[in-house]
Motif scaffolding. Structure first.
Motif, mmCIF file in Angstrom:
data_model
loop_
_atom_site.group_PDB
_atom_site.id
_atom_site.type_symbol
_atom_site.label_atom_id
_atom_site.label_comp_id
_atom_site.label_asym_id
_atom_site.label_seq_id
_atom_site.Cartn_x
_atom_site.Cartn_y
_atom_site.Cartn_z
ATOM 1 N N VAL A 1 -44.926 29.410 16.029
ATOM 2 C CA VAL A 1 -45.572 28.139 15.687
ATOM 3 C C VAL A 1 -44.525 27.067 15.405
ATOM 4 C CG1 VAL A 1 -46.995 26.953 13.968
ATOM 5 C CG2 VAL A 1 -47.688 29.200 14.831
ATOM 6 N N ILE A 2 -43.528 27.414 14.601
ATOM 7 C CA ILE A 2 -42.492 26.433 14.252
ATOM 8 C C ILE A 2 -41.701 26.010 15.485
ATOM 9 C CG2 ILE A 2 -40.332 26.131 12.969
ATOM 10 C CD1 ILE A 2 -41.569 27.869 10.760
ATOM 11 N N ASP A 3 -41.406 26.945 16.367
ATOM 12 C CA ASP A 3 -40.690 26.606 17.600
ATOM 13 C C ASP A 3 -41.515 25.658 18.458
ATOM 14 O OD1 ASP A 3 -38.557 28.154 16.866
ATOM 15 O OD2 ASP A 3 -39.108 29.876 18.116
ATOM 16 N N SER A 4 -42.820 25.910 18.529
ATOM 17 C CA SER A 4 -43.691 25.065 19.338
ATOM 18 C C SER A 4 -43.783 23.653 18.766
ATOM 19 C CB SER A 4 -45.090 25.686 19.429
ATOM 20 O OG SER A 4 -45.965 24.881 20.182
ATOM 21 N N VAL A 5 -43.973 23.551 17.448
ATOM 22 C CA VAL A 5 -44.089 22.237 16.812
ATOM 23 C C VAL A 5 -42.761 21.494 16.879
ATOM 24 C CG1 VAL A 5 -44.582 21.021 14.646
ATOM 25 C CG2 VAL A 5 -45.943 23.010 15.305
ATOM 26 N N SER A 6 -41.665 22.213 16.778
ATOM 27 C CA SER A 6 -40.341 21.588 16.820
ATOM 28 C C SER A 6 -40.063 20.922 18.158
ATOM 29 C CB SER A 6 -39.248 22.636 16.541
ATOM 30 O OG SER A 6 -39.363 23.140 15.231
ATOM 31 N N ALA A 7 -40.781 21.348 19.198
ATOM 32 C CA ALA A 7 -40.608 20.718 20.503
ATOM 33 C C ALA A 7 -41.141 19.298 20.512
ATOM 34 C CB ALA A 7 -41.318 21.545 21.576
ATOM 35 N N ALA A 8 -42.014 18.981 19.534
ATOM 36 C CA ALA A 8 -42.587 17.637 19.459
ATOM 37 C C ALA A 8 -42.085 16.853 18.258
ATOM 38 C CB ALA A 8 -44.118 17.721 19.405
ATOM 39 N N VAL A 9 -41.885 17.546 17.156
ATOM 40 C CA VAL A 9 -41.525 16.882 15.900
ATOM 41 C C VAL A 9 -40.047 17.115 15.603
ATOM 42 C CG1 VAL A 9 -41.987 16.706 13.428
ATOM 43 C CG2 VAL A 9 -43.861 17.204 15.019
ATOM 44 N N VAL A 10 -39.291 16.045 15.468
ATOM 45 C CA VAL A 10 -37.883 16.151 15.088
ATOM 46 C C VAL A 10 -37.799 16.034 13.579
ATOM 47 C CG1 VAL A 10 -35.594 15.120 15.262
ATOM 48 C CG2 VAL A 10 -37.083 15.191 17.273
ATOM 49 N N SER A 11 -37.510 17.153 12.922
ATOM 50 C CA SER A 11 -37.472 17.169 11.457
ATOM 51 C C SER A 11 -36.616 18.325 10.984
ATOM 52 C CB SER A 11 -38.887 17.306 10.885
ATOM 53 O OG SER A 11 -39.417 18.595 11.148
ATOM 54 N N ASP A 12 -36.380 18.354 9.694
ATOM 55 C CA ASP A 12 -35.697 19.483 9.071
ATOM 56 C C ASP A 12 -36.596 20.713 9.209
ATOM 57 O OD1 ASP A 12 -34.479 21.324 7.459
ATOM 58 O OD2 ASP A 12 -34.272 20.003 5.727
ATOM 59 N N THR B 1 -47.066 15.450 13.266
ATOM 60 C CA THR B 1 -46.899 16.776 12.686
ATOM 61 C C THR B 1 -48.232 17.489 12.563
ATOM 62 O OG1 THR B 1 -44.920 16.117 11.437
ATOM 63 C CG2 THR B 1 -46.122 18.058 10.656
ATOM 64 N N ALA B 2 -49.235 16.804 12.020
ATOM 65 C CA ALA B 2 -50.551 17.410 11.833
ATOM 66 C C ALA B 2 -51.187 17.788 13.163
ATOM 67 C CB ALA B 2 -51.456 16.447 11.061
ATOM 68 N N ARG B 3 -51.137 16.866 14.128
ATOM 69 C CA ARG B 3 -51.745 17.132 15.429
ATOM 70 C C ARG B 3 -51.009 18.266 16.154
ATOM 71 N NH1 ARG B 3 -51.386 12.423 17.259
ATOM 72 N NH2 ARG B 3 -53.505 11.672 16.862
ATOM 73 N N SER B 4 -49.692 18.263 16.063
ATOM 74 C CA SER B 4 -48.906 19.304 16.736
ATOM 75 C C SER B 4 -49.143 20.662 16.100
ATOM 76 C CB SER B 4 -47.416 18.953 16.684
ATOM 77 O OG SER B 4 -47.150 17.721 17.323
ATOM 78 N N MET B 5 -49.266 20.698 14.777
ATOM 79 C CA MET B 5 -49.524 21.949 14.088
ATOM 80 C C MET B 5 -50.871 22.525 14.522
ATOM 81 S SD MET B 5 -48.037 24.014 11.854
ATOM 82 C CE MET B 5 -46.863 22.982 10.950
ATOM 83 N N ALA B 6 -51.891 21.670 14.603
ATOM 84 C CA ALA B 6 -53.216 22.129 15.028
ATOM 85 C C ALA B 6 -53.160 22.670 16.461
ATOM 86 C CB ALA B 6 -54.219 20.993 14.931
ATOM 87 N N ARG B 7 -52.442 21.950 17.329
ATOM 88 C CA ARG B 7 -52.337 22.369 18.724
ATOM 89 C C ARG B 7 -51.628 23.713 18.844
ATOM 90 N NH1 ARG B 7 -54.567 21.598 23.774
ATOM 91 N NH2 ARG B 7 -53.004 22.004 25.392
ATOM 92 N N ALA B 8 -50.530 23.883 18.152
ATOM 93 C CA ALA B 8 -49.777 25.131 18.229
ATOM 94 C C ALA B 8 -50.589 26.308 17.697
ATOM 95 C CB ALA B 8 -48.468 24.996 17.447
ATOM 96 N N LEU B 9 -51.402 26.052 16.684
ATOM 97 C CA LEU B 9 -52.208 27.111 16.070
ATOM 98 C C LEU B 9 -53.483 27.405 16.855
ATOM 99 C CD1 LEU B 9 -51.864 25.907 12.382
ATOM 100 C CD2 LEU B 9 -50.861 27.996 13.322
ATOM 101 N N GLY B 10 -53.812 26.566 17.838
ATOM 102 C CA GLY B 10 -55.032 26.758 18.604
ATOM 103 C C GLY B 10 -56.277 26.401 17.815
ATOM 104 N N LEU B 11 -56.164 25.394 16.931
ATOM 105 C CA LEU B 11 -57.266 25.015 16.059
ATOM 106 C C LEU B 11 -57.778 23.615 16.388
ATOM 107 C CD1 LEU B 11 -55.759 26.217 12.641
ATOM 108 C CD2 LEU B 11 -57.320 27.468 14.153
#
Length: 316
Positions: free
Chosen positions: A13-24, A54-64
């Motif tokens: 999940v973190i790897d997937s979200v990191s592809a969109a969100v540049v953060s620590d 971040t919120a949208r990417s997290m939902a997408r990565a989680l399949g929610l």
């Protein structure tokens, strides 16, 4: 129990979200930790740092499923929860679900809505259900709220009461990216046609529910329970604090520690895990004295000083 599968899911999940969100990476881990612990997140940051992404990417990565609610001064509770609409063909009232009926809900600029509307969201967060005209409606599972606050432009806002802030498991922020991180943003934008990046779905709703059940099997020794208690109770006697961490906050630290163990692929909690998550879980729960407010005392600093004073148990 093996912690390898849940940890692998979290990493994906973190790897997937990191592809969109540049953060620590620590930021994304903190947000995911709250989800795994069945908690909610409060993000406080200036506009344009990536809270919505971040919120949208997290939902997408989680399949929610994902829903965004823009909080405004004229937003009504029914605009969040839904309302009954009369069906002329059936001669009856049908319930039309509001945007709160999603797995991941982004409550954008929550402090811009009046207290009554804020309460509608916070009740849903705590009870995982909404009541409209005396009828109770269960929210989908899993249910995860990411609320945002803008620390600037406070005119016309309604500050969240301390008791409501206490309902968020963690409070954190992205902050501005480093120079190289912001350069990476430009390079990624240059490499695609769409303004917003795409995120790969790596889990499903059932997988997320299984992930949320995993912390219940994490071992927490009694000496670590006492360590958690010593930390939270110490905040109540600090001279700069008028109201320390509540018993609810103590439980949330315990739950977050078990979730942190899942992220790290461990089957038990260690003191380092507790120290690592203490600030985002506890700092926002502190109510400072008037003198400390005048001195601009940092709540995170208080938590850090408490951690330094409390003896760390030795885990065999």
């Amino acid at each position: 129990m093996t912690a390898e599968k849940p940890a692998h899911d979290c990493e994906a999940v973190i790897d997937s979200v990191s592809a969109a969100v540049v953060s620590d990476p620590e930021f994304l881990e903190t947000v995911l930790m709250a989800l795994v612990a069945r908690g909610h997140v409060l993000l406080e940051d200036v506009p344009g740092t990536g809270k919505t992404l971040t919120a949208r990417s997290m939902a997408r990565a989680l399949g929610l499923s994902f829903s965004r609610i823009q909080f405004t001064p004229d937003l009504l509770p029914a605009d969040v929860t839904g309302t009954y609409v009369f069906d002329e063909q059936e001669s009856d009232f049908d319930f039309r679900e509001g945007p709160i009926f999603a797995n991941v809900v982004l409550a954008d600029e929550i402090n811009r809505a009046p207290p009554k509307t804020q309460s509608a969201l916070l009740e849903a967060m705590e009870e995982r259900q909404v009541t409209v005209d005396g009828e109770t409606h269960d929210l989908p599972e899993p249910f995860f709220v990411i609320a945002t606050q803008n620390p600037v432009e406070q005119e016309g806002t309604f500050a969240l009461p301390e008791a409501q802030i206490d309902r968020f498991m963690v409070k954190t922020s992205l902050g501005y990216p480093e120079y190289d991180g912001e350069l990476e943003l430009l390079k990624r934008r240059d490499g695609r046609d769409a303004r917003s990046p795409t995120v790969e779905t790596v889990l499903s709703a059932d997988s997320v529910l299984a992930l949320q059940a995993a912390p219940e099997e994490i071992r927490v020794d009694e000496d670590l329970m006492r360590y958690i208690l010593d930390i939270t109770r110490a905040t109540r006697s600090d001279y700069r604090v008028s109201i320390g961490v509540s018993p609810r906050g103590t439980q949330r630290l315990f739950e977050a520690a078990r979730a942190r163990a899942i992220l790290e692929g461990r089957e038990f909690v260690t003191p380092d895990m507790i120290k690592r998550i203490a600030e985002p879980v506890l700092a926002h729960r502190l109510v400072l004295t008037a003198e400390a407010e005048v001195d601009n005392t940092n709540k995170g600093t208080i938590v850090s000083e408490v951690l330094e004073k409390i003896a760390v148990p030795t885990v065999d």
